[in-house]
Design a protein around this motif. Sequence first.
Motif, PDB file in Angstrom:
ATOM      1  N   ALA A   6       0.831  -1.210   0.000  1.00 60.13           N
ATOM      2  CA  ALA A   6       0.000   0.000   0.000  1.00 60.13           C
ATOM      3  C   ALA A   6       0.867   1.263   0.000  1.00 60.13           C
ATOM      4  O   ALA A   6       0.578   2.235  -0.703  1.00 60.13           O
ATOM      5  N   ILE A   7       1.957   1.229   0.760  1.00 60.54           N
ATOM      6  CA  ILE A   7       2.848   2.389   0.809  1.00 60.54           C
ATOM      7  C   ILE A   7       3.645   2.517  -0.482  1.00 60.54           C
ATOM      8  O   ILE A   7       3.950   3.625  -0.938  1.00 60.54           O
ATOM      9  N   ASP A   8       3.977   1.402  -1.121  1.00 55.02           N
ATOM     10  CA  ASP A   8       4.628   1.470  -2.440  1.00 55.02           C
ATOM     11  C   ASP A   8       3.719   2.180  -3.437  1.00 55.02           C
ATOM     12  O   ASP A   8       4.182   2.997  -4.250  1.00 55.02           O
ATOM     13  N   ILE A   9       2.432   1.881  -3.382  1.00 53.91           N
ATOM     14  CA  ILE A   9       1.461   2.546  -4.262  1.00 53.91           C
ATOM     15  C   ILE A   9       1.348   4.027  -3.896  1.00 53.91           C
ATOM     16  O   ILE A   9       1.270   4.901  -4.769  1.00 53.91           O
ATOM     17  N   LEU A  10       1.349   4.309  -2.592  1.00 56.61           N
ATOM     18  CA  LEU A  10       1.249   5.697  -2.142  1.00 56.61           C
ATOM     19  C   LEU A  10       2.404   6.532  -2.695  1.00 56.61           C
ATOM     20  O   LEU A  10       2.212   7.681  -3.117  1.00 56.61           O
ATOM     21  N   ARG A  11       3.595   5.968  -2.730  1.00 56.72           N
ATOM     22  CA  ARG A  11       4.753   6.703  -3.261  1.00 56.72           C
ATOM     23  C   ARG A  11       4.581   7.002  -4.750  1.00 56.72           C
ATOM     24  O   ARG A  11       4.988   8.062  -5.235  1.00 56.72           O
ATOM     25  N   ILE A  30       2.406   8.629   5.972  1.00 59.51           N
ATOM     26  CA  ILE A  30       2.872   7.370   6.567  1.00 59.51           C
ATOM     27  C   ILE A  30       3.254   7.545   8.030  1.00 59.51           C
ATOM     28  O   ILE A  30       3.409   6.547   8.751  1.00 59.51           O
ATOM     29  N   ASP A  31       3.411   8.788   8.488  1.00 62.66           N
ATOM     30  CA  ASP A  31       3.723   9.021   9.895  1.00 62.66           C
ATOM     31  C   ASP A  31       2.474   9.073  10.759  1.00 62.66           C
ATOM     32  O   ASP A  31       2.567   8.907  11.984  1.00 62.66           O
ATOM     33  N   VAL A  32       1.321   9.315  10.158  1.00 67.59           N
ATOM     34  CA  VAL A  32       0.097   9.459  10.958  1.00 67.59           C
ATOM     35  C   VAL A  32      -0.988   8.455  10.580  1.00 67.59           C
ATOM     36  O   VAL A  32      -1.972   8.321  11.313  1.00 67.59           O
ATOM     37  N   TYR A  33      -0.828   7.742   9.446  1.00 68.45           N
ATOM     38  CA  TYR A  33      -1.836   6.773   9.015  1.00 68.45           C
ATOM     39  C   TYR A  33      -1.246   5.371   8.919  1.00 68.45           C
ATOM     40  O   TYR A  33      -0.051   5.186   8.662  1.00 68.45           O
ATOM     41  N   ASN A  34      -2.111   4.382   9.117  1.00 68.11           N
ATOM     42  CA  ASN A  34      -1.837   3.002   8.719  1.00 68.11           C
ATOM     43  C   ASN A  34      -2.487   2.774   7.364  1.00 68.11           C
ATOM     44  O   ASN A  34      -3.615   3.230   7.121  1.00 68.11           O
ATOM     45  N   TYR A  35      -1.788   2.075   6.448  1.00 70.76           N
ATOM     46  CA  TYR A  35      -2.310   1.777   5.119  1.00 70.76           C
ATOM     47  C   TYR A  35      -2.295   0.269   4.895  1.00 70.76           C
ATOM     48  O   TYR A  35      -1.351  -0.416   5.326  1.00 70.76           O
ATOM     49  N   ALA A  36      -3.325  -0.223   4.196  1.00 70.49           N
ATOM     50  CA  ALA A  36      -3.365  -1.645   3.855  1.00 70.49           C
ATOM     51  C   ALA A  36      -4.032  -1.829   2.496  1.00 70.49           C
ATOM     52  O   ALA A  36      -5.104  -1.265   2.236  1.00 70.49           O
ATOM     53  N   LEU A  37      -3.407  -2.580   1.606  1.00 72.64           N
ATOM     54  CA  LEU A  37      -3.973  -2.931   0.304  1.00 72.64           C
ATOM     55  C   LEU A  37      -4.901  -4.112   0.501  1.00 72.64           C
ATOM     56  O   LEU A  37      -4.477  -5.174   0.957  1.00 72.64           O
ATOM     57  N   ILE A  38      -6.193  -3.956   0.161  1.00 76.36           N
ATOM     58  CA  ILE A  38      -7.153  -5.015   0.460  1.00 76.36           C
ATOM     59  C   ILE A  38      -7.840  -5.577  -0.766  1.00 76.36           C
ATOM     60  O   ILE A  38      -8.468  -6.640  -0.689  1.00 76.36           O
ATOM     61  N   ASP A  39      -7.743  -4.918  -1.947  1.00 81.15           N
ATOM     62  CA  ASP A  39      -8.479  -5.438  -3.104  1.00 81.15           C
ATOM     63  C   ASP A  39      -7.928  -4.793  -4.376  1.00 81.15           C
ATOM     64  O   ASP A  39      -7.247  -3.766  -4.342  1.00 81.15           O
ATOM     65  N   SER A  40      -8.228  -5.415  -5.513  1.00 81.71           N
ATOM     66  CA  SER A  40      -7.951  -4.851  -6.830  1.00 81.71           C
ATOM     67  C   SER A  40      -8.973  -5.383  -7.799  1.00 81.71           C
ATOM     68  O   SER A  40      -9.290  -6.575  -7.799  1.00 81.71           O
ATOM     69  N   THR A  41      -9.526  -4.502  -8.631  1.00 78.27           N
ATOM     70  CA  THR A  41     -10.551  -4.897  -9.598  1.00 78.27           C
ATOM     71  C   THR A  41     -10.778  -3.729 -10.547  1.00 78.27           C
ATOM     72  O   THR A  41     -10.162  -2.677 -10.427  1.00 78.27           O
ATOM     73  N   ASN A  68      -7.526  -1.020  -4.217  1.00 75.21           N
ATOM     74  CA  ASN A  68      -8.294  -0.468  -3.102  1.00 75.21           C
ATOM     75  C   ASN A  68      -7.431  -0.481  -1.836  1.00 75.21           C
ATOM     76  O   ASN A  68      -6.930  -1.527  -1.423  1.00 75.21           O
ATOM     77  N   ILE A  69      -7.231   0.704  -1.260  1.00 78.96           N
ATOM     78  CA  ILE A  69      -6.388   0.849  -0.066  1.00 78.96           C
ATOM     79  C   ILE A  69      -7.231   1.424   1.067  1.00 78.96           C
ATOM     80  O   ILE A  69      -7.918   2.439   0.901  1.00 78.96           O
ATOM     81  N   VAL A  70      -7.167   0.770   2.215  1.00 82.35           N
ATOM     82  CA  VAL A  70      -7.805   1.249   3.432  1.00 82.35           C
ATOM     83  C   VAL A  70      -6.765   2.009   4.261  1.00 82.35           C
ATOM     84  O   VAL A  70      -5.591   1.610   4.308  1.00 82.35           O
ATOM     85  N   TYR A  71      -7.169   3.082   4.898  1.00 81.30           N
ATOM     86  CA  TYR A  71      -6.271   3.846   5.765  1.00 81.30           C
ATOM     87  C   TYR A  71      -7.008   4.225   7.042  1.00 81.30           C
ATOM     88  O   TYR A  71      -8.230   4.380   7.060  1.00 81.30           O
ATOM     89  N   TYR A  72      -6.279   4.359   8.132  1.00 75.83           N
ATOM     90  CA  TYR A  72      -6.846   4.778   9.404  1.00 75.83           C
ATOM     91  C   TYR A  72      -5.705   5.309  10.273  1.00 75.83           C
ATOM     92  O   TYR A  72      -4.536   4.995  10.046  1.00 75.83           O
ATOM     93  N   PRO A  73      -6.006   6.144  11.280  1.00 75.56           N
ATOM     94  CA  PRO A  73      -4.946   6.857  12.009  1.00 75.56           C
ATOM     95  C   PRO A  73      -4.109   5.948  12.903  1.00 75.56           C
ATOM     96  O   PRO A  73      -4.594   4.955  13.444  1.00 75.56           O
ATOM     97  N   ARG A  74      -2.851   6.331  13.069  1.00 75.56           N
ATOM     98  CA  ARG A  74      -1.948   5.621  13.982  1.00 75.56           C
ATOM     99  C   ARG A  74      -2.182   6.019  15.436  1.00 75.56           C
ATOM    100  O   ARG A  74      -1.909   5.236  16.339  1.00 75.56           O
ATOM    101  N   ARG A  75      -2.666   7.245  15.660  1.00 70.22           N
ATOM    102  CA  ARG A  75      -2.868   7.732  17.023  1.00 70.22           C
ATOM    103  C   ARG A  75      -4.219   8.419  17.139  1.00 70.22           C
ATOM    104  O   ARG A  75      -4.767   8.902  16.153  1.00 70.22           O
ATOM    105  N   LYS A  76      -4.731   8.510  18.338  1.00 67.20           N
ATOM    106  CA  LYS A  76      -5.977   9.203  18.594  1.00 67.20           C
ATOM    107  C   LYS A  76      -5.757  10.701  18.677  1.00 67.20           C
ATOM    108  O   LYS A  76      -4.643  11.179  18.827  1.00 67.20           O
ATOM    109  N   ASN A  77      -6.855  11.426  18.592  1.00 66.40           N
ATOM    110  CA  ASN A  77      -6.916  12.872  18.845  1.00 66.40           C
ATOM    111  C   ASN A  77      -6.252  13.740  17.782  1.00 66.40           C
ATOM    112  O   ASN A  77      -6.288  14.957  17.881  1.00 66.40           O
ATOM    113  N   GLU A  78      -5.633  13.155  16.755  1.00 64.09           N
ATOM    114  CA  GLU A  78      -5.037  13.965  15.704  1.00 64.09           C
ATOM    115  C   GLU A  78      -6.092  14.297  14.650  1.00 64.09           C
ATOM    116  O   GLU A  78      -7.122  13.634  14.534  1.00 64.09           O
TER     117      GLU A  78
END
Length: 828
Positions: free
Chosen positions: A117-122, A257-268, A277-287
């Motif tokens: 997912a991060i390779d795609i992000l770059r 990449i410092d504040v999010y987690n990324y994961a590649l979950i699908d392609s179509t 298809n990439i899912v992302y969500y925060p690494r820490r709360k309150n940001e």
Amino acid sequence: MKNLFTLLLVLITATVFSQTKVSGFVTDDKGQGVPFANVVFKDSFKGTITNEEGRFYLESDTKYSTIVVSFVGYVTKEIELLERSNYKMEIVLEEEAAALDEVVIVSGKQSKKNNPAIDILRKIWENRRDNGVKKFDQYAYDKYEKLEFDLNTIDSALIKSKIFKGMEFIFDEVDTSRVTGNTYLPIFINEAFSKVYGDNKLKDVKEVLEGNKNSGFDNNNTLIAYLKDLYADYDIYDNYLKFFDKAFTSPLSRTGIDVYNYALIDSTFRGDKWCYNIVYYPRRKNELTFKGDFWVNDTTWAIKEINMQATKSANLNWVRDVYIEQEYDVLNDSTFLITRDYFMSDFSFRDKEEARGIYGKRTTLYDNYKFDIPKPKEFYKSQVDPYQYEVYNRPDDFWEQNRLEKLNGDEQSVYKMLDTLKTVPRFKALYSIGSILASGYYEVDNFDVGPVFSIFGFNEAEGFRVRLGGRTYFGQNDPWRLEGFGAYGFRDQRLKYGLSGKILLDRKSRLTAYGGFRKDVEQTGASLTSTTDVLGRNLASSSLVTVGANDRLTRIKLGTVGFSIEPAKNFNVRLTGSYRVLRTATETFSINYLKEDGTIGDDVHQPEVELGFFYTPKRKTTGYGVERTTINSGDFASIYLGYTKGLKDVLGGDFDYQRIQGLYTQPWNIGGIGRLTTTVEAGKTFGDVNISLLNPIPGNQTLFSIYNTFSQLDFYEFVSDEYVSVHFQHNFGGRIFQRIPWIRDLNLREVIGFRTVIGNISQSNIDLNRSNIVYQAPTQPYYEYSVGIGNIFKVFRIDFNVRGNYLNEVSHPDARKYGFTGSFGFDF
């Protein structure tokens, strides 16, 4: 009974307005919620992802019989829908045993190494400037925008509430949000169609409004403009996205990449393009971050679709939810252009899901793109008449032709419903209460009484003070306006009053004539840059509580007359003539000076002529009358340059002098570390004048944190005739506190400040002085600094201020080394 009625209401409205609605809770076999799971209608691209607790809501105007729930590492599950509306479904996903050793479950911290997912992000970063309208020299497109306000969380208790007695018919329009699943009632809608032109070489954009239509409220243009500014245009490829005056880190940011987690979950295939298809969500709360997913093309690395939802823990006030969707289409098989943008916010005073609030929704559609058709530079610089009657009165066939998305059922009926609502007396009463809270004025026919927030005050000269004023108000676009006040001090037993008027002579150039007169008590040492605002009054003049004696006050009679013109957008030129009479207001303060004939003068009669230049780039206003409302206050630079000539022996003038002054204030959004505000002031007076016409360094003896003053200085502690002052204030927005586990849930915000000034006073002005103030100028830079904690109970900030120097017990015996000040504000 209450729950049964609510359920029946939801089911009825669901049948009327939508074909398929689903909500529920996705868990694993241990009963734990599964965040970021995919939920889609089978054989469609219509879907959503679960939130941090595993909850979801999904709807479609099309009838579907099955939903598919999937998540990496779990067995995909298909669930048959037995009804058109299926609420509170409980869906349990089982772990996929055969895949446990092969996949990474999308939860917790994701690795930054060996993550596809991060390779795609770059690759997205490398190609982001090759997509969208920035790829072309010039561009143009059609833009249709729909804004809507909805009262949400409608239940039987609200419907039966006495507040809506006589207005029950409005609840016929209740619908259910496809994002949150909450019921809502449309209460406002606005549509606009524009032609947008841009030139990337000139770095200029111009939007020409072709049509505007709203729900029928005549005075809602300020509301519309304010909402548009809250939902200002943004580019998801930027590192930071500004919403509600806050900088959210974009999921496509280089710092993502410092504040999010990324994961590649699908392609179509999405349409005819193969996408990941990439899912992302925060690494820490309150940001200030989002959670969601996006689809990205595998060759151009352009975004095809993206959805973003602000995390529940984001340090944001009064906003319970933020949800964004964007869709892109392909031009010439290579360039992706935005076609649809949907933005929804849930405003509420309380964070609980059952609390009522207001949905603010904006849907923007883009069409008819054209490229590389240059227009002259003058086209972008020319002023457009801010009001054209036909633009706001387009016939229905105009909207049928230019509305790029048809109105749904509740949107079609809201126009009629709101026009009817305006005739209900109870609604008029509620509207008046809301208007008072918003504007500070109470409306009486074509006259506003107020502002109600300045009725009471106190100072050493007047004692307890009562003030009542008002203004003419036929509408927000009045071509002329009169304003006045009367005040009475119970200690000095004197009446004060003021009257001002202004008229717009030419709407296009904004040529305006103005004038007025005021008799009042004022703290003239509260600001460096002089003003001839005839009804203006600073907080230092009427603060209920002060530090030490606030007795260095002046009685002022001020008359002004002048003209202003705006030769270019946000550039204003003013020529003002004024005449003032100044006398001391207390027995403990003197403005005495040595006259040329050797006698002592105890008052000042002074005519002045001032030429002022004001430039406020990127300022946004609404209205086209003599007074316009600024809708993005504090979000643009402010530059002032002024020249003043004091006239001696003209109308009895006492002094001959010249003064030049400049002021530059600039706010800076500094990525993920908050917001910095900077101000530089400089000025010099040429000629000999008494203390009333000099430049006292603005002290602050109130308990309020007042920007551009010095909290540890008393009034007139420093007096100068030339000066340079610099102020810095930075709000980190909670970036530090959010990393402290035991304090992050309080959503506090850190504020630091630094302020300094250097100045001089001429010997000839010192020789002129016969007041009881010993002239001292900060010939060595005086400085202060402060640290503060903001967002206390969401409305309060407290600052601890430290005086850095000039602490000598002989020259400054009463110097205040430390102090506390505070401020209130309703900030997002």
